[in-house]
Design a protein around this motif. Sequence first.
Motif, PDB file in Angstrom:
ATOM      1  N   LYS A   1       0.842  -1.206   0.000  1.00  0.00           N
ATOM      2  CA  LYS A   1       0.000   0.000   0.000  1.00  0.00           C
ATOM      3  C   LYS A   1       0.877   1.256   0.000  1.00  0.00           C
ATOM      4  O   LYS A   1       0.611   2.226  -0.707  1.00  0.00           O
TER       5      LYS A   1
ATOM      6  N   ARG B   1       2.710   1.505  -3.458  1.00  0.00           N
ATOM      7  CA  ARG B   1       1.780   1.718  -4.555  1.00  0.00           C
ATOM      8  C   ARG B   1       1.534   3.201  -4.846  1.00  0.00           C
ATOM      9  O   ARG B   1       1.426   3.618  -5.997  1.00  0.00           O
ATOM     10  N   THR B   2       1.483   3.990  -3.771  1.00  0.00           N
ATOM     11  CA  THR B   2       1.270   5.433  -3.919  1.00  0.00           C
ATOM     12  C   THR B   2       2.311   6.036  -4.855  1.00  0.00           C
ATOM     13  O   THR B   2       2.026   6.948  -5.622  1.00  0.00           O
ATOM     14  N   TYR B   3       3.534   5.513  -4.760  1.00  0.00           N
ATOM     15  CA  TYR B   3       4.624   6.055  -5.576  1.00  0.00           C
ATOM     16  C   TYR B   3       4.654   5.396  -6.961  1.00  0.00           C
ATOM     17  O   TYR B   3       4.821   6.073  -7.969  1.00  0.00           O
TER      18      TYR B   3
ATOM     19  N   GLU C   1       2.323   4.258  -8.716  1.00  0.00           N
ATOM     20  CA  GLU C   1       1.264   4.717  -9.623  1.00  0.00           C
ATOM     21  C   GLU C   1       1.508   6.128 -10.178  1.00  0.00           C
ATOM     22  O   GLU C   1       0.779   6.579 -11.047  1.00  0.00           O
ATOM     23  N   GLN C   2       2.546   6.783  -9.710  1.00  0.00           N
ATOM     24  CA  GLN C   2       2.888   8.093 -10.301  1.00  0.00           C
ATOM     25  C   GLN C   2       3.777   7.938 -11.534  1.00  0.00           C
ATOM     26  O   GLN C   2       4.008   8.881 -12.265  1.00  0.00           O
TER      27      GLN C   2
END
Lengths: 406, 221
Positions: A154, A157-159, A161-162
Amino acid sequence: MASIEEYSSITGQASIDELFLLAKQLEGKSVQNINSTAVGGGVAEILTRMIPLLKQLGVNAKWDVIKGNEKFFAITKNIHNALHGIPVNFMDDDFSYFLEINKMNANEMDLSGDIIFVHDPQPVALIERQKDIGRNWIWRCHIDFSKPDVRTWKFLRTYIEQYDCAVFSAPAFARDLTIKQVLISPSIDPLSDKNKELSPEVISSIFERFGIDQSRPIITQISRFDYLKDPLGVIKVYKKVRKYLDVQLVLAGGGATDDPEGPRIMEEVKHEADKDPDIFVLFLPPASDIEINALQRGSTVILQKSLKEGFGLTVSEALWKAKPVIATAVGGIPLQIAHKYSGILTHTLEGTAYWVKQLLNEPEYARRLGINGKEHIKNNFLITRHIKDYLLIFLSLFHKGDIIYL
Amino acid sequence: MNQSQATIVEPFQFYSKADQTVLLDKKAKNIRELLDGIKTVSGASIYFHTHKFLQQHHYLSPEPPNDFGYWITNVLNEEVLGEQISAIDIIQFKKIADLRLQFIEVIESYLQTAERIVDAPRGEEFHFMASQTFVYPTSYVAQTLSEFKEILAKISIHSLYFHIFDASLRLEQHENDFSNWFRRLGHTRLADEVLRLDPYTFTLEGLREKIIILIERYGKH
């Protein structure tokens, strides 16, 4: 190190010409690779070989390494383990410290590549700079991603997806991501010490040095002495086969492992070997590529009875030597072996023993599997294919659609 | 046809292609889920699973079947359905959409009478993927049939593949590029003979040799 033209003797001149054609399409674009270490480990090994070859093709490729301290790398080691599904206890500030070091690197580094190609999780948060500098960003995951720890995934993923796209080594590693995901399998270098042709004399001298009898059948597994490579299972397979056939077993590989079960397994393997003069357990130091090459070439059947694999490139190495290979259908191994066409895929100890007997008793069928296997590796798992995949992913950043006319 | 007619036909530009494999994060663990995937994935994915194996295993004789057939036979051990799916005559389909419908029809018919649905062992699920194809001109251009034959012997298998397979099905042309050019040159018999080949039953090297033999046999006026 070999030049790109030298590979034409293996792949044909037309394949090399096509690499030049694709590379020409990247004229004026620079590719900046970023990872966390300049030496040691699989990623550094790939980049060491890949960057000079890309440059020879005319691609403006470079390679930079992020800076980190002991605390940072202890955290990234835990992240690595968590992505493999191993339970890890993170400290409260681990993720924020990880981000802090990434931010420091992002501010200090010269991120001037038109394409910024980030390898593995350690530098993943460099993408935060994209807001300021733009550019095209690719994240390349080299590790087994099939069952990652939920919290770690989690966070990452934040990174991830950029980025403009993510690259994985096997289909099972694909995730539910909002960005494009591409499959790029790893590769072997046919001109390296581990894979180049060896004379029968060199091979024989190495078997003699280890006291292995080349006149009798030899089954071999090359791997770390690690629970996941199941060396004890391999010994059980050998014992089942041994009831019917005069055969020797070679277990060879490095001893270094993070596996807490490692020492116990090593002891048991040694204990079994002590009882049987036809079991050879070889603890090879890191610079043993020629020895591994010779052991693979001189063996009758190669096993890879892993319980879990990232990709399992030892299978490609053995197939490249036209050896019949029996391997468990885990990780990237099913990509390398089409069952009963270019090798044998098994699921159980009994099945593995059954196929070892089959291949020892049917050398003509075993030979055909080996020949097919070599062709399969030649077409799909050599470094030249890997370079082509990299060129395509760079190009895909500038072209959309299912069919692209360059 | 005389020589002056032949010269007005445009030279044959050999193209080649390279495929990037795109992961779709869609997988199937049994026949029902496979059917669901076949119904919903893009045409580029159907193409990938019915053609990628030809390039990956083009040297094998016999060749393994398409990805669906291979998985059904070797992972699910459903030999009857696996054989039916493997035997689908891809060459007769001029559109990916029709090929997709054929897979759906065969699997649905099987499911109507299937007594049980088998799940794949863990880790051996079917992963749907797709191709993004890059097409580019090579440095080879043939002005005449004899130049064509000479070049055909040395182009990469990807170039051969592009002109024979991609032209016919993925790009939905009625004939392959080679037959099309031979016809425009006035070599109708040669064009027909090359068109008659079922390229799916050859290895790519075998196909290359066969076309060269056909040029030698039918390429003279």
